[in-house]
Write a protein that holds these residues in place. Structure first.
Motif: not given
Length: 348
Positions: A202-219
């Motif tokens: 999973i990668g989480v984006m907010r306002e154009g930036r990637l704020v987090q990336e990891g396995t579903p469990a990590e996120v």
């Protein structure tokens, strides 16, 4: 492997995608998750070659494809509305790209039959798109995208036009289909349930930036910040001294995090529980009693109780904290608050 190296895409002075770097190993599914307007679809279009980056590089299999024409990348793109050809049958739609490649009729027929079986529509070859339900059309669109065994499948909100129950069923099917084909895929979605069901990462984006990336469990277990936790569905964020009794009740060290994110069911009424609170309101659902409680040190929070628990506003109750329903946060904005979703996430 797909590699994005400091990718930036701008519209005028606005950076829709801002310095994004990530890697997608072959055979895996990466979901880029975020609200509408966060830049995730622009990111997908850049990977597809439909948007030209202002800066950064896109590589696939070690080859720089940043300026390669869309039709030469070997990628397939599936949109949320399927975009089937209305004048072609289901078999005609699925086999369209194979026909363009001058695949023999026998090979085309066999591949179409294989894919229709894979997506659960083995008897639909002669049906026309206008006779299909929304879910059936999306299954046909997926089969068409997989027909030529693309190097990379790009999925742009593929289930968002469907109702919740159907979306959940198709998300599980999509997970199985992509792995059965061994397809490398990049999915963008605003629905975290869909992302967590389908993806390996999973990668989480907010306002154009990637704020987090990891396995579903990590996120899920370690959101990058308070806004990410709220977007993922945590109902409250508690920080500072207000978090200390909750951390203790959950069996977590008070100094282990900058704050605590809680699901609505993290607190449960429990005889002899370590916390004491006063009931503010009570609402009964089909499965449980939902309670809002005021805790002297942590503020007003959600809690749950069994249907057999009789409780009324004003009652003083004991509560415990389920550690599987909380997440530690490294940094919390608005320290000391226990608010619901904040304004940092635009509405999807």
């Amino acid at each position: 492997m797909l590699t994005l190296d400091h990718l930036t895409v701008t519209y005028g002075a606005t950076a829709a995608v801002d310095d994004v770097s990530l890697e997608l190993p072959a055979g895996q599914v990466l979901a880029v998750l975020g609200p509408s307007g966060c830049g995730k679809s622009t990111l997908l279009r850049a990977v597809a070659g439909l948007e030209r980056p202002r800066a950064g590089r896109i590589r696939f299999g070690g080859q720089d494809v940043t300026t390669t024409a869309t039709h030469r990348r070997g990628f397939a793109l599936m949109f949320q509305d399927g975009q089937l050809f209305p004048h072609l049958s289901v078999a005609g739609n699925v086999g369209y790209s194979l026909r363009l490649r001058r695949t023999s009729r026998a090979e085309r027929r066999d591949r179409v039959a294989e894919l229709l079986g894979l997506v659960g529509l083995p008897d639909y070859a002669e049906r026309m798109p206008g006779t299909l339900s929304g879910g059936e059309r999306q299954r046909v669109a997926l089969a068409r995208a997989l027909a030529v065994r693309p190097r990379l499948l790009l999925l742009d909100e593929p289930l968002s036009a469907l109702d919740r129950d159907l979306r959940e069923r198709l998300a599980a099917d999509l997970h199985d289909i992509l792995r059965a084909e061994g397809t490398t895929a990049l999915l963008v979605t605003h629905d975290h349930d869909e992302a967590f069901t389908v993806a390996d990462r999973i990668g989480v984006m907010r306002e154009g930036r990637l704020v987090q990336e990891g396995t579903p469990a990590e996120v899920w277990r370690h959101p990058a910040d308070a806004d990410t936790a709220r977007f993922l569905g945590y109902a409250a964020v508690v920080a500072g001294a207000a978090a200390v009794p909750l951390l203790s009740a959950a069996g977590l060290r008070a100094g282990a995090a900058g704050g605590l994110a809680l699901r609505r069911s993290a607190l449960r009424l429990s005889v002899g529980g370590p916390l004491t609170g006063k009931v503010h309101s009570v609402r009964t659902t089909a499965e449980q009693t939902r309670v809002v409680v005021d805790l002297p040190d942590s503020g007003r929070l959600d809690a749950v109780a069994g249907l057999d628990v009789a409780v009324r506003p004003g009652d003083v109750v004991r509560l415990g904290v389920d550690p599987s329903r909380v997440a530690l946060l490294p940094v919390v904005s608005g320290a000391g608050t226990s608010e619901g979703p904040g304004p940092a996430w635009p509405q999807a």
